[in-house]
Design a protein around this motif. Sequence first.
Motif, PDB file in Angstrom:
ATOM      1  N   PRO A   1       0.841  -1.202   0.000  1.00  0.00           N
ATOM      2  CA  PRO A   1       0.000   0.000   0.000  1.00  0.00           C
ATOM      3  C   PRO A   1       0.878   1.255   0.000  1.00  0.00           C
ATOM      4  O   PRO A   1       1.886   1.305   0.703  1.00  0.00           O
ATOM      5  N   THR A   2       0.513   2.235  -0.785  1.00  0.00           N
ATOM      6  CA  THR A   2       1.288   3.478  -0.832  1.00  0.00           C
ATOM      7  C   THR A   2       1.060   4.313   0.426  1.00  0.00           C
ATOM      8  O   THR A   2       1.981   4.925   0.939  1.00  0.00           O
ATOM      9  N   ARG A   3      -0.164   4.319   0.922  1.00  0.00           N
ATOM     10  CA  ARG A   3      -0.530   5.161   2.081  1.00  0.00           C
ATOM     11  C   ARG A   3      -0.228   6.627   1.764  1.00  0.00           C
ATOM     12  O   ARG A   3       0.565   7.295   2.443  1.00  0.00           O
ATOM     13  N   ALA A   4      -0.873   7.117   0.727  1.00  0.00           N
ATOM     14  CA  ALA A   4      -0.599   8.437   0.168  1.00  0.00           C
ATOM     15  C   ALA A   4      -0.766   9.583   1.164  1.00  0.00           C
ATOM     16  O   ALA A   4      -0.206  10.656   0.964  1.00  0.00           O
ATOM     17  N   GLN A   5      -1.522   9.371   2.225  1.00  0.00           N
ATOM     18  CA  GLN A   5      -1.742  10.438   3.206  1.00  0.00           C
ATOM     19  C   GLN A   5      -0.573  10.579   4.179  1.00  0.00           C
ATOM     20  O   GLN A   5      -0.447  11.582   4.852  1.00  0.00           O
ATOM     21  N   GLU A   6       0.297   9.566   4.238  1.00  0.00           N
ATOM     22  CA  GLU A   6       1.451   9.624   5.135  1.00  0.00           C
ATOM     23  C   GLU A   6       2.598  10.397   4.493  1.00  0.00           C
ATOM     24  O   GLU A   6       2.666  10.524   3.273  1.00  0.00           O
TER      25      GLU A   6
ATOM     26  N   ALA B   1       6.096  11.330   2.825  1.00  0.00           N
ATOM     27  CA  ALA B   1       6.895  10.582   1.855  1.00  0.00           C
ATOM     28  C   ALA B   1       8.064   9.862   2.516  1.00  0.00           C
ATOM     29  O   ALA B   1       8.439   8.766   2.097  1.00  0.00           O
ATOM     30  N   GLY B   2       8.636  10.441   3.542  1.00  0.00           N
ATOM     31  CA  GLY B   2       9.761   9.808   4.229  1.00  0.00           C
ATOM     32  C   GLY B   2       9.402   8.436   4.774  1.00  0.00           C
ATOM     33  O   GLY B   2      10.191   7.488   4.674  1.00  0.00           O
ATOM     34  N   LEU B   3       8.203   8.311   5.340  1.00  0.00           N
ATOM     35  CA  LEU B   3       7.750   7.012   5.847  1.00  0.00           C
ATOM     36  C   LEU B   3       7.552   6.026   4.707  1.00  0.00           C
ATOM     37  O   LEU B   3       7.881   4.842   4.831  1.00  0.00           O
ATOM     38  N   PHE B   4       7.020   6.507   3.583  1.00  0.00           N
ATOM     39  CA  PHE B   4       6.839   5.641   2.416  1.00  0.00           C
ATOM     40  C   PHE B   4       8.183   5.087   1.952  1.00  0.00           C
ATOM     41  O   PHE B   4       8.331   3.886   1.739  1.00  0.00           O
ATOM     42  N   PHE B   5       9.178   5.964   1.795  1.00  0.00           N
ATOM     43  CA  PHE B   5      10.470   5.506   1.282  1.00  0.00           C
ATOM     44  C   PHE B   5      11.192   4.600   2.283  1.00  0.00           C
ATOM     45  O   PHE B   5      11.926   3.698   1.879  1.00  0.00           O
ATOM     46  N   GLU B   6      10.982   4.784   3.566  1.00  0.00           N
ATOM     47  CA  GLU B   6      11.537   3.856   4.564  1.00  0.00           C
ATOM     48  C   GLU B   6      10.927   2.471   4.395  1.00  0.00           C
ATOM     49  O   GLU B   6      11.640   1.452   4.421  1.00  0.00           O
TER      50      GLU B   6
ATOM     51  N   ASN C   1      -2.248  12.793  -6.720  1.00  0.00           N
ATOM     52  CA  ASN C   1      -2.909  11.707  -5.994  1.00  0.00           C
ATOM     53  C   ASN C   1      -2.141  11.261  -4.747  1.00  0.00           C
ATOM     54  O   ASN C   1      -2.463  10.248  -4.152  1.00  0.00           O
ATOM     55  N   LEU C   2      -1.144  12.022  -4.352  1.00  0.00           N
ATOM     56  CA  LEU C   2      -0.373  11.730  -3.142  1.00  0.00           C
ATOM     57  C   LEU C   2      -0.362  12.973  -2.270  1.00  0.00           C
ATOM     58  O   LEU C   2      -0.388  14.086  -2.777  1.00  0.00           O
ATOM     59  N   GLY C   3      -0.291  12.804  -0.976  1.00  0.00           N
ATOM     60  CA  GLY C   3      -0.286  13.939  -0.060  1.00  0.00           C
ATOM     61  C   GLY C   3       1.095  14.525   0.144  1.00  0.00           C
ATOM     62  O   GLY C   3       1.416  14.975   1.233  1.00  0.00           O
ATOM     63  N   TRP C   4       1.925  14.506  -0.877  1.00  0.00           N
ATOM     64  CA  TRP C   4       3.302  14.988  -0.774  1.00  0.00           C
ATOM     65  C   TRP C   4       3.448  16.312  -1.510  1.00  0.00           C
ATOM     66  O   TRP C   4       2.733  16.601  -2.449  1.00  0.00           O
ATOM     67  N   GLU C   5       4.429  17.101  -1.107  1.00  0.00           N
ATOM     68  CA  GLU C   5       4.674  18.370  -1.762  1.00  0.00           C
ATOM     69  C   GLU C   5       5.815  18.217  -2.781  1.00  0.00           C
ATOM     70  O   GLU C   5       5.586  18.056  -3.953  1.00  0.00           O
TER      71      GLU C   5
END
Length: 96
Positions: free
Chosen positions: A35-40, A42-47, A88-92
Amino acid sequence: MANSKVVLGVDIGGTNTKYGFVDGDGNCLASRSMPTRAQEPAGLFFERLHRNAKLLLGRLAARSELAGIGIGAPNANYYKATIEHPPNLGWEFIDV
């Protein structure tokens, strides 16, 4: 015996991210999704991606060597190695 070079391919989607390793002939050796978890952040996603990809690489032949990584993402900028305000992601702004 020389190491077998592999490349990690990553497709970041708004809901799921798919990733896998290919060899020099373009054969997919192993792939997974998470799962991408787009609301979290980006640092957590890449970890999570790093941890999961490292585990998958460890399941390949012991002599596999990572030669490169390719990432597909919304609003990715190839020239700057960034992801910029993906819709579509909560990242800047992410400097990959």
